[in-house]
Write a protein that holds these residues in place. Structure first.
Motif, PDB file in Angstrom:
ATOM      1  N   LEU A  40       0.836  -1.204   0.000  1.00 50.59           N
ATOM      2  CA  LEU A  40       0.000   0.000   0.000  1.00 50.59           C
ATOM      3  C   LEU A  40       0.866   1.248   0.000  1.00 50.59           C
ATOM      4  N   LYS A  41       1.406   1.566  -1.165  1.00 49.75           N
ATOM      5  CA  LYS A  41       2.349   2.670  -1.212  1.00 49.75           C
ATOM      6  C   LYS A  41       1.689   4.026  -1.029  1.00 49.75           C
ATOM      7  N   SER A  42       0.358   4.070  -1.033  1.00 47.43           N
ATOM      8  CA  SER A  42      -0.316   5.345  -0.752  1.00 47.43           C
ATOM      9  C   SER A  42      -0.419   5.616   0.749  1.00 47.43           C
ATOM     10  N   CYS A  43       0.056   4.675   1.565  1.00 48.42           N
ATOM     11  CA  CYS A  43       0.003   4.873   3.024  1.00 48.42           C
ATOM     12  C   CYS A  43       1.128   5.808   3.480  1.00 48.42           C
ATOM     13  N   THR A  44       0.812   6.636   4.459  1.00 42.25           N
ATOM     14  CA  THR A  44       1.777   7.574   5.035  1.00 42.25           C
ATOM     15  C   THR A  44       3.061   6.882   5.490  1.00 42.25           C
ATOM     16  N   HIS A  45       2.936   5.661   6.005  1.00 44.76           N
ATOM     17  CA  HIS A  45       4.073   4.972   6.614  1.00 44.76           C
ATOM     18  C   HIS A  45       4.883   4.129   5.634  1.00 44.76           C
ATOM     19  N   ASN A  46       4.492   4.134   4.363  1.00 43.46           N
ATOM     20  CA  ASN A  46       5.136   3.256   3.380  1.00 43.46           C
ATOM     21  C   ASN A  46       6.328   3.939   2.719  1.00 43.46           C
ATOM     22  N   LYS A  47       7.483   3.230   2.748  1.00 46.63           N
ATOM     23  CA  LYS A  47       8.674   3.738   2.061  1.00 46.63           C
ATOM     24  C   LYS A  47       9.225   2.608   1.202  1.00 46.63           C
ATOM     25  N   GLY A  48       9.051   2.743  -0.107  1.00 43.96           N
ATOM     26  CA  GLY A  48       9.570   1.712  -1.000  1.00 43.96           C
ATOM     27  C   GLY A  48       8.994   0.339  -0.703  1.00 43.96           C
ATOM     28  N   TYR A  49       7.698   0.266  -0.540  1.00 40.22           N
ATOM     29  CA  TYR A  49       6.975  -0.989  -0.247  1.00 40.22           C
ATOM     30  C   TYR A  49       7.382  -1.595   1.092  1.00 40.22           C
ATOM     31  N   CYS A  50       7.817  -0.750   1.997  1.00 32.63           N
ATOM     32  CA  CYS A  50       8.230  -1.202   3.321  1.00 32.63           C
ATOM     33  C   CYS A  50       7.512  -0.330   4.351  1.00 32.63           C
ATOM     34  N   CYS A  51       7.030  -0.925   5.429  1.00 34.36           N
ATOM     35  CA  CYS A  51       6.343  -0.139   6.452  1.00 34.36           C
ATOM     36  C   CYS A  51       7.362   0.426   7.425  1.00 34.36           C
ATOM     37  N   CYS A  52       7.304   1.728   7.656  1.00 36.14           N
ATOM     38  CA  CYS A  52       8.258   2.378   8.553  1.00 36.14           C
ATOM     39  C   CYS A  52       7.584   2.939   9.797  1.00 36.14           C
ATOM     40  N   ALA A  53       6.375   2.454  10.118  1.00 37.37           N
ATOM     41  CA  ALA A  53       5.712   2.895  11.348  1.00 37.37           C
ATOM     42  C   ALA A  53       6.426   2.243  12.538  1.00 37.37           C
ATOM     43  N   ARG A  54       6.470   2.924  13.667  1.00 38.88           N
ATOM     44  CA  ARG A  54       7.104   2.367  14.872  1.00 38.88           C
ATOM     45  C   ARG A  54       6.260   1.222  15.419  1.00 38.88           C
ATOM     46  N   GLU A  55       4.958   1.363  15.247  1.00 43.12           N
ATOM     47  CA  GLU A  55       4.035   0.386  15.804  1.00 43.12           C
ATOM     48  C   GLU A  55       2.813   0.282  14.903  1.00 43.12           C
ATOM     49  N   ILE A  56       2.342  -0.927  14.645  1.00 47.05           N
ATOM     50  CA  ILE A  56       1.086  -1.076  13.904  1.00 47.05           C
ATOM     51  C   ILE A  56       0.157  -2.003  14.687  1.00 47.05           C
ATOM     52  N   SER A  57      -1.112  -1.917  14.359  1.00 49.64           N
ATOM     53  CA  SER A  57      -2.122  -2.787  14.976  1.00 49.64           C
ATOM     54  C   SER A  57      -2.853  -3.548  13.894  1.00 49.64           C
ATOM     55  N   VAL A  58      -2.973  -4.848  14.102  1.00 45.85           N
ATOM     56  CA  VAL A  58      -3.716  -5.699  13.175  1.00 45.85           C
ATOM     57  C   VAL A  58      -4.943  -6.225  13.931  1.00 45.85           C
ATOM     58  N   SER A  59      -6.094  -6.143  13.277  1.00 44.40           N
ATOM     59  CA  SER A  59      -7.356  -6.514  13.949  1.00 44.40           C
ATOM     60  C   SER A  59      -7.568  -8.027  13.960  1.00 44.40           C
ATOM     61  N   GLY A  60      -8.593  -8.451  14.643  1.00 45.33           N
ATOM     62  CA  GLY A  60      -8.970  -9.862  14.679  1.00 45.33           C
ATOM     63  C   GLY A  60      -9.341 -10.393  13.305  1.00 45.33           C
ATOM     64  N   GLN A  61      -9.696  -9.483  12.395  1.00 46.07           N
ATOM     65  CA  GLN A  61     -10.038  -9.878  11.011  1.00 46.07           C
ATOM     66  C   GLN A  61      -8.836  -9.692  10.085  1.00 46.07           C
ATOM     67  N   THR A  62      -7.655  -9.513  10.667  1.00 46.73           N
ATOM     68  CA  THR A  62      -6.364  -9.328   9.967  1.00 46.73           C
ATOM     69  C   THR A  62      -6.239  -8.017   9.193  1.00 46.73           C
ATOM     70  N   ASP A  63      -7.064  -7.032   9.509  1.00 46.42           N
ATOM     71  CA  ASP A  63      -6.919  -5.717   8.867  1.00 46.42           C
ATOM     72  C   ASP A  63      -5.818  -4.921   9.554  1.00 46.42           C
ATOM     73  N   CYS A  64      -4.998  -4.238   8.766  1.00 44.27           N
ATOM     74  CA  CYS A  64      -4.013  -3.324   9.360  1.00 44.27           C
ATOM     75  C   CYS A  64      -4.753  -2.043   9.727  1.00 44.27           C
ATOM     76  N   LEU A  65      -4.833  -1.761  11.035  1.00 50.85           N
ATOM     77  CA  LEU A  65      -5.603  -0.603  11.510  1.00 50.85           C
ATOM     78  C   LEU A  65      -4.773   0.676  11.465  1.00 50.85           C
ATOM     79  N   THR A  66      -3.481   0.537  11.179  1.00 49.45           N
ATOM     80  CA  THR A  66      -2.587   1.695  11.149  1.00 49.45           C
ATOM     81  C   THR A  66      -2.530   2.321   9.758  1.00 49.45           C
ATOM     82  N   PHE A  67      -3.085   1.641   8.779  1.00 54.04           N
ATOM     83  CA  PHE A  67      -3.118   2.156   7.405  1.00 54.04           C
ATOM     84  C   PHE A  67      -3.733   3.539   7.381  1.00 54.04           C
ATOM     85  N   GLU A  68      -2.989   4.487   6.806  1.00 53.13           N
ATOM     86  CA  GLU A  68      -3.452   5.871   6.761  1.00 53.13           C
ATOM     87  C   GLU A  68      -3.112   6.419   5.384  1.00 53.13           C
TER      88      GLU A  68
END
Ligand code: SF4
Length: 101
Positions: free
Chosen positions: A8-36
């Motif tokens: 998801l390269k349109s996400c704020t935390h994405n750098k070159g197809y890599c997540c650079c957030a310090r912390e992310i949360s994944v829901s019980g349904q496996t959704d990334c809740l940190t996606f912004e």
């Protein structure tokens, strides 16, 4: 976790197809809740997409909190060496590494 690949390269935390957030949360349904979604990245045309080709940054040790019933989930944390997040039919940002417990 340093190996956090994300399509998801349109996400704020994405750098070159890599997540650079310090912390992310994944829901019980496996959704990334940190996606912004970053409006600036989203609205870029093909010719302005220079930042899409930035080098992947695997130096950030991201903490992954997760509520899914997955074999890699232990005490609310993901213990996998790496995960991959992508959109699928059910969610805009889903953990594809999920393996049902
Ligand atoms: S691999 Fe499993 S435990 Fe790790 S983030 Fe994905 S769904 Fe959660």
């Amino acid at each position: 976790m340093k190996d956090l690949k994300c399509g998801l390269k349109s996400c704020t935390h994405n750098k070159g197809y890599c997540c650079c957030a310090r912390e992310i949360s994944v829901s019980g349904q496996t959704d990334c809740l940190t996606f912004e979604e970053d409006e600036n990245k989203k609205n870029k045309s093909m010719f302005e997409a220079g930042s899409d080709f930035v080098k992947a940054n695997y130096s950030v040790d991201t903490t992954v909190a997760c509520a899914a019933k997955c074999i890699f989930q232990k005490d609310g944390r993901c213990i996998s060496n790496g995960i991959t997040v992508m959109s699928n039919d059910d969610a805009p940002a889903a953990c594809l590494t999920f393996i049902k417990e």
